[in-house]
Design a protein around this motif. Structure first.
Motif, PDB file in Angstrom:
ATOM      1  N   ARG A  66       0.827  -1.207   0.000  1.00  0.00           N
ATOM      2  CA  ARG A  66       0.000   0.000   0.000  1.00  0.00           C
ATOM      3  C   ARG A  66       0.857   1.250   0.000  1.00  0.00           C
ATOM      4  N   MET A  67       1.959   1.198   0.742  1.00  0.00           N
ATOM      5  CA  MET A  67       2.872   2.342   0.734  1.00  0.00           C
ATOM      6  C   MET A  67       3.469   2.543  -0.654  1.00  0.00           C
ATOM      7  N   GLY A  68       3.788   1.419  -1.321  1.00  0.00           N
ATOM      8  CA  GLY A  68       4.314   1.523  -2.674  1.00  0.00           C
ATOM      9  C   GLY A  68       3.326   2.189  -3.614  1.00  0.00           C
ATOM     10  N   SER A  69       2.059   1.875  -3.449  1.00  0.00           N
ATOM     11  CA  SER A  69       1.027   2.490  -4.281  1.00  0.00           C
ATOM     12  C   SER A  69       0.917   3.983  -4.001  1.00  0.00           C
ATOM     13  N   ALA A  70       1.102   4.374  -2.737  1.00  0.00           N
ATOM     14  CA  ALA A  70       1.046   5.791  -2.382  1.00  0.00           C
ATOM     15  C   ALA A  70       2.204   6.554  -3.022  1.00  0.00           C
ATOM     16  N   VAL A  71       3.392   5.951  -3.018  1.00  0.00           N
ATOM     17  CA  VAL A  71       4.543   6.586  -3.668  1.00  0.00           C
ATOM     18  C   VAL A  71       4.298   6.666  -5.173  1.00  0.00           C
ATOM     19  N   GLU A  72       3.755   5.609  -5.732  1.00  0.00           N
ATOM     20  CA  GLU A  72       3.480   5.565  -7.172  1.00  0.00           C
ATOM     21  C   GLU A  72       2.601   6.730  -7.597  1.00  0.00           C
ATOM     22  N   ALA A  73       1.599   7.059  -6.796  1.00  0.00           N
ATOM     23  CA  ALA A  73       0.688   8.143  -7.141  1.00  0.00           C
ATOM     24  C   ALA A  73       1.415   9.484  -7.237  1.00  0.00           C
ATOM     25  N   GLN A  74       2.513   9.637  -6.482  1.00  0.00           N
ATOM     26  CA  GLN A  74       3.281  10.877  -6.532  1.00  0.00           C
ATOM     27  C   GLN A  74       4.334  10.864  -7.630  1.00  0.00           C
ATOM     28  N   ILE A  75       4.812   9.676  -7.987  1.00  0.00           N
ATOM     29  CA  ILE A  75       5.920   9.572  -8.931  1.00  0.00           C
ATOM     30  C   ILE A  75       5.463   9.552 -10.386  1.00  0.00           C
ATOM     31  N   LEU A  76       4.338   8.900 -10.673  1.00  0.00           N
ATOM     32  CA  LEU A  76       3.904   8.761 -12.061  1.00  0.00           C
ATOM     33  C   LEU A  76       3.716  10.097 -12.784  1.00  0.00           C
ATOM     34  N   PRO A  77       3.174  11.138 -12.128  1.00  0.00           N
ATOM     35  CA  PRO A  77       3.070  12.423 -12.834  1.00  0.00           C
ATOM     36  C   PRO A  77       4.440  12.960 -13.265  1.00  0.00           C
ATOM     37  N   ILE A  78       5.483  12.658 -12.493  1.00  0.00           N
ATOM     38  CA  ILE A  78       6.830  13.084 -12.870  1.00  0.00           C
ATOM     39  C   ILE A  78       7.297  12.324 -14.108  1.00  0.00           C
ATOM     40  N   VAL A  79       7.107  11.012 -14.101  1.00  0.00           N
ATOM     41  CA  VAL A  79       7.544  10.171 -15.221  1.00  0.00           C
ATOM     42  C   VAL A  79       6.899  10.618 -16.521  1.00  0.00           C
ATOM     43  N   HIS A  80       5.619  10.995 -16.468  1.00  0.00           N
ATOM     44  CA  HIS A  80       4.866  11.310 -17.686  1.00  0.00           C
ATOM     45  C   HIS A  80       4.824  12.800 -18.013  1.00  0.00           C
ATOM     46  N   ASP A  81       5.557  13.611 -17.259  1.00  0.00           N
ATOM     47  CA  ASP A  81       5.567  15.057 -17.503  1.00  0.00           C
ATOM     48  C   ASP A  81       6.336  15.364 -18.792  1.00  0.00           C
ATOM     49  N   ARG A  82       5.664  15.919 -19.774  1.00  0.00           N
ATOM     50  CA  ARG A  82       6.284  16.193 -21.081  1.00  0.00           C
ATOM     51  C   ARG A  82       7.206  17.407 -21.052  1.00  0.00           C
ATOM     52  N   GLU A  83       7.129  18.194 -19.984  1.00  0.00           N
ATOM     53  CA  GLU A  83       7.931  19.417 -19.908  1.00  0.00           C
ATOM     54  C   GLU A  83       9.299  19.188 -19.271  1.00  0.00           C
ATOM     55  N   LEU A  84       9.505  18.050 -18.626  1.00  0.00           N
ATOM     56  CA  LEU A  84      10.742  17.801 -17.893  1.00  0.00           C
ATOM     57  C   LEU A  84      11.724  16.997 -18.735  1.00  0.00           C
ATOM     58  N   GLY A  85      13.028  17.332 -18.603  1.00  0.00           N
ATOM     59  CA  GLY A  85      14.065  16.550 -19.227  1.00  0.00           C
ATOM     60  C   GLY A  85      14.312  15.279 -18.428  1.00  0.00           C
ATOM     61  N   ALA A  86      15.028  14.340 -19.020  1.00  0.00           N
ATOM     62  CA  ALA A  86      15.225  13.040 -18.388  1.00  0.00           C
ATOM     63  C   ALA A  86      15.992  13.147 -17.071  1.00  0.00           C
ATOM     64  N   ILE A  87      17.047  13.933 -17.035  1.00  0.00           N
ATOM     65  CA  ILE A  87      17.833  14.045 -15.808  1.00  0.00           C
ATOM     66  C   ILE A  87      17.004  14.669 -14.692  1.00  0.00           C
TER      67      ILE A  87
END
Length: 248
Positions: A66-87
């Motif tokens: 469940r904790m992993g799912s909570a972290v996932e909810a915060q991390i996925l928007p970062i992964v899919h953000d089209r405005e951010l560079g990879a680094i």
């Protein structure tokens, strides 16, 4: 409609049990947590409890998931953000995860004391497999982006993602070994810094990323994982070369 209501009630009861277990672990510790105490707090029968979890280790595994799912909810928007560079995505990816862990530090430290015991080896292995399946696509997506941008020089992005997960897993084992020693104290901070620096350096080499570009932990954040867990004031981002030059 009745099925939807039942599913909602099932999820609510399961989460109530997890919430009670989380409070008990944080206040009493896992070893002292008794299923009977949870039953009394929630007003449910043992049969009702075992309908959701067949053992204490299963309950613990569900909490971690469940904790992993909570972290996932915060991390996925970062992964899919089209405005951010990879680094920048990698930096935010790890920084977000670290902030979440620090916010739940006491609970995670309670887990650490029993999570790395021999009795939980099978559960750890299962959760490692789960993390591989969950994290690999996210990391691979960021790695492919970095390759397109020319900031990562990597021939096998899928395998690189698995290697990074393995490095982070090993960092967890190294921390647990340090934390679980009877003499663990703030005096171990230089050693913990060296482990973190080595992990960052290894990730950069695997990805072919610029030096000092990924996961620069702060001395302050690392210090909060060592007893007596007092926050150090006036510290800054860790200097990688200085940390590597220090002895254990």
């Amino acid at each position: 409609m009745a099925r939807v209501v039942n599913e909602a009630a099932h999820a609510a009861r399961r989460n109530a049990i997890l919430d009670a277990a989380q409070r008990a672990i944080a206040t009493k510790g896992y070893e002292q947590m008794a299923i009977a105490d949870l039953l009394g707090e929630l007003g449910i029968s043992s049969g009702a409890f075992y309908h959701y979890f067949d053992s204490k280790p299963a309950l613990l595994a569900a909490l971690v998931e469940r904790m992993g799912s909570a972290v996932e909810a915060q991390i996925l928007p970062i992964v899919h953000d089209r405005e951010l560079g990879a680094i920048e995505k990698f930096q935010r990816f790890f920084a977000t995860a670290d902030r979440w862990k620090l916010a739940h530090r006491d609970l995670l430290l309670a887990y650490t004391r029993i999570w790395y015991a021999d009795d939980n080896a099978i559960v750890r292995h299962k959760l490692h497999s789960t993390r591989i399946k969950r994290l690999t696509p996210w990391l691979e997506e960021m790695i492919l982006q970095g390759s397109r941008e020319g900031v990562f020089q990597i021939a096998y992005p899928d395998q690189a993602a698995r290697l990074i997960i393995s490095m982070l897993e090993d960092f967890g084992y190294a921390f647990a070994e340090l934390f679980l020693s009877e003499e663990c104290s703030q005096d171990d901070l230089p050693r913990l810094e060296r482990i973190a620096v080595a992990t960052s350096d290894a990730m950069e080499r695997v990805l072919g990323a610029p030096a000092n570009s990924l996961w620069l932990a702060t001395r302050d954040d690392l210090a909060q994982w060592l007893p007596p867990y007092s926050r150090l004031v006036g510290t800054s981002t860790m200097n990688r070369e200085a940390s590597v030059s220090e002895g254990d």
